[in-house]
Design an enzyme around this catalytic site. Structure first.
Site, short mmCIF file in Angstrom:
data_model
loop_
_atom_site.label_atom_id
_atom_site.label_comp_id
_atom_site.label_asym_id
_atom_site.label_seq_id
_atom_site.Cartn_x
_atom_site.Cartn_y
_atom_site.Cartn_z
NE ARG A 59 -2.15 -0.69 3.48
CZ ARG A 59 -2.57 -0.86 4.71
NH1 ARG A 59 -3.80 -0.56 5.02
NH2 ARG A 59 -1.77 -1.30 5.66
CE LYS A 176 2.46 -19.77 13.06
NZ LYS A 176 3.35 -19.02 13.93
CG ASP A 205 5.80 -25.63 10.35
OD1 ASP A 205 6.87 -25.20 10.81
OD2 ASP A 205 4.94 -26.16 11.06
CG HIS A 206 9.93 -20.84 10.41
ND1 HIS A 206 8.85 -20.62 11.21
CD2 HIS A 206 11.01 -20.69 11.22
CE1 HIS A 206 9.26 -20.34 12.44
NE2 HIS A 206 10.57 -20.39 12.47
CE LYS A 210 13.59 -23.21 13.10
NZ LYS A 210 14.30 -21.98 13.33
CD GLU A 244 9.79 -18.57 20.60
OE1 GLU A 244 10.25 -17.85 19.70
OE2 GLU A 244 8.59 -18.65 20.86
CG HIS A 268 6.66 -24.14 14.58
ND1 HIS A 268 6.51 -24.02 13.22
CD2 HIS A 268 6.65 -22.88 15.06
CE1 HIS A 268 6.41 -22.73 12.91
NE2 HIS A 268 6.49 -22.02 14.01
C1 BG6 Z 1 6.79 -18.48 14.76
C2 BG6 Z 1 5.92 -18.01 15.90
O1 BG6 Z 1 6.08 -19.36 13.93
O2 BG6 Z 1 7.93 -19.15 15.27
C3 BG6 Z 1 6.71 -17.12 16.84
O3 BG6 Z 1 4.82 -17.29 15.39
C4 BG6 Z 1 7.98 -17.80 17.29
O4 BG6 Z 1 5.92 -16.76 17.96
C5 BG6 Z 1 8.77 -18.34 16.08
O5 BG6 Z 1 8.77 -16.85 17.99
C6 BG6 Z 1 9.94 -19.19 16.53
O6 BG6 Z 1 10.73 -19.48 15.41
P1 BG6 Z 1 12.31 -19.69 15.56
O7 BG6 Z 1 12.75 -20.05 14.18
O8 BG6 Z 1 12.86 -18.38 16.06
O9 BG6 Z 1 12.49 -20.80 16.55
#
Ligand code: BG6
Length: 529
Positions: A59, A176, A205-206, A210, A244, A268
């Site tokens: 935008r 997501k 789903d990142h 990894k 985390e 995850h």
């Molecule tokens: C994300 C969550 O999918 O994954 C976050 O929305 C989280 O809340 C993050 O902090 C953690 O990813 P990573 O790669 O830092 O472990």
């Protein structure tokens, strides 16, 4: 999967197909923090096709040149570009870059986008006119954008898996959260599947990108010695931790709606569980790997009100300190209600009712503002028979343990008992035992850091390898498990408070203590890593 790691070096990889990447949400947080660094690294590694072109949709007032400048600024402030920005790679990334300004709810935007794509493609051979759309936007806008792309003809639906592979192809990457519960995830899948076919959809789903998550499959299925032990006969229990130290990082509004169960468990944690526990797939194809993961998730014992109370521990962080710095409580974070009932920590005991895992508890935990940042899978084996040792020694004997460390300090550690050096007779029961370990370290053995997840995933989408993306049935199956838990958390009392910088609420420890187990310590020092 496109990113195997070869011995002694980072691996050979295939270059992405010719394509135009349309980044919807081009100046959002995700694009700036993760996507441009990942694309830039692909450019550095020579993995972007010379015909790669980028189109940003946003935008904000920009033109092509100022958009390119904004990408440069994002790269300059990003932490994972691997060093100072290389002008030649930056030029490869931003060559011919285009900016399309507009409101995603305005139909005219899609006409402009279509015209832009056609002008880019006018000099490109027909079978190279590939389009990769990336929706880096809030989920409330997904369907509006999908509708817009589809109705202006920018994103034609293909009908067969082959068509989705061969040029000119169209693919859609979605971020997501994929739904808020089972019903909304199903509705989203249904709506997406009227405009796109499943092989065109890449749900990110990142965690699957990894290196160390992919390595679980390599570890299990490229070695002969572990898999025969990978079952109820040898394994006492399995722990999966994603801890985390960060809080909600300015995302209080989103997190209030999600909480840890929707934010981390549905995606995850369920993916880590499925990858750790699934049966060997027939091949490494996307279909075969995803079929096995779905089968595993289907075997997870479902929760009802009674089993939720017995198997789920929730917590919310209070004030405390992280690395010596005082941090506020969750309830004092911006956009969070002072009496919020949202859990920022959950620990869950799960059973997988299949032949391999019957009776083996899987303990899953994840939380924010914990003592350390660590993601790992710990496999605790059954005790060795202690008959040869005196009672005192027997009590201190630790069961063998395999720790698959996903981050940081990526690697695998196998713990076992050894004789403490000393003058006792070698076979005497007085011989003292000590726990020791064997360790594989990514950094030491391969050099450098693992490839960031988004780099792997973007390249896979450009190549057309969906193995590391979640299929619709996988997402729905994960929701089938997590939905009742999240609903119970929504309806329940305020979760137990835990001080920021600790290992979570005491109820999480109780969950294992009841079974005679304990969590693998969170802090690096305490765990002796
Ligand atoms: C994300 C969550 O999918 O994954 C976050 O929305 C989280 O809340 C993050 O902090 C953690 O990813 P990573 O790669 O830092 O472990």
């Amino acid at each position: 999967m496109s990113a195997p790691v070869a011995s002694g070096a980072v691996a050979r990889r295939e270059t992405g197909d010719d394509c135009t990447l349309v980044l919807v949400g081009a100046l959002g947080d995700l694009a700036r923090r993760k996507l441009y660094p990942a694309l830039y690294r692909l450019a550095v590694d020579g993995l972007l096709s010379p015909r790669f072109r980028l189109v940003g949709v946003e935008r904000l007032p920009h033109d092509d040149a100022s958009y390119a400048k904004a990408i440069g600024e994002a790269l300059a402030s990003a932490t994972d570009t691997g060093g100072p920005v290389d002008p030649a790679a930056f030029e490869r990334l931003t060559r011919g870059v285009r900016y399309v300004r507009g409101d995603l709810t305005d139909a005219s935007l899609y006409g402009t986008l279509c015209a832009t794509l056609e002008s880019i493609e006018s000099t490109v051979p027909t079978d190279s006119r590939n389009r990769l759309f990336y929706l880096a936007i809030p989920p409330s806008l997904f369907l509006r954008v999908v509708e817009g792309l589809s109705s202006c003809g920018a994103a034609p639906r293909t009908h067969t898996a082959e068509e989705a592979q061969q040029g000119p192809w169209t693919r859609l990457i979605i971020e997501k959260p994929f739904g808020r519960d089972l019903a909304s995830a199903r509705a989203l899948n249904t709506a997406l599947l009227t405009r796109f076919s499943e092989p065109q959809l890449y749900r990110i789903d990142h965690y699957l990108g990894k290196e160390t998550v992919q390595n679980i499959l390599a570890f299990r299925f490229a070695n002969a010695i572990f898999e025969p032990l990978w079952n109820r006969g040898s394994i006492a229990h399995i722990q999966i931790t994603v801890a985390e130290t960060v809080g909600v990082e300015g995302r209080g509004g989103y997190y209030e709606e999600a909480g840890v169960l929707r934010d981390m468990f549905q995606n995850h944690l369920m993916q880590l569980l499925a990858t750790t526990a699934m049966e060997p797939p027939g091949t490494m194809s996307a279909a075969a790997v995803r079929d096995e993961k779905v089968k595993l998730l289907r075997a997870v014992r479902h929760f009802d009100a009674v089993s939720i109370a017995e198997n789920l521990a929730l917590g919310q962080y209070g004030t405390g300190s992280i690395d010596g710095t005082p941090v506020p409580a969750y309830a004092a974070e911006p956009s969070v209600k002072p009496d919020s009932r949202t859990p920022t920590f959950a620990a869950l005991r799960v059973f997988v009712d299949n032949w391999r895992w019957e009776g083996v508890p899987f303990y899953l935990r994840s939380g924010k503002r914990l003592a350390d940042r660590v993601s790992e899978i710990v496999i605790r084996f059954r005790r060795a028979p202690g008959v040869l040792w005196p009672a005192a020694e027997r009590d201190t004997m630790r069961p063998n343990q395999l720790a698959l460390r996903i981050q940081p300090d990526e690697g695998i550690t196998l713990g076992f008992q050894a004789k403490r050096p000393g003058a006792e007779l070698a076979l005497s029961p007085e011989m003292e035992l000590a726990p020791v370990s064997m360790r594989f370290s990514y950094e030491r053995d391969f050099g450098g850091q693992p490839v960031p997840a988004y780099e792997t995933l973007l390249l896979d989408a450009m190549i057309g390898d969906a193995t590391l993306f979640a299929r619709s049935d996988e997402v729905e199956q994960a929701w089938t498990i997590v939905d009742p838990l999240a609903a119970a958390a929504d309806a329940g009392p305020r979760p137990e408070l835990y001080a920021a910088g600790t290992s979570g609420p005491p109820s999480a420890a109780d969950l294992l203590a009841r079974d005679g187990f304990a969590w693998h310590p969170l802090t690096l020092a305490a765990a002796g890593r």
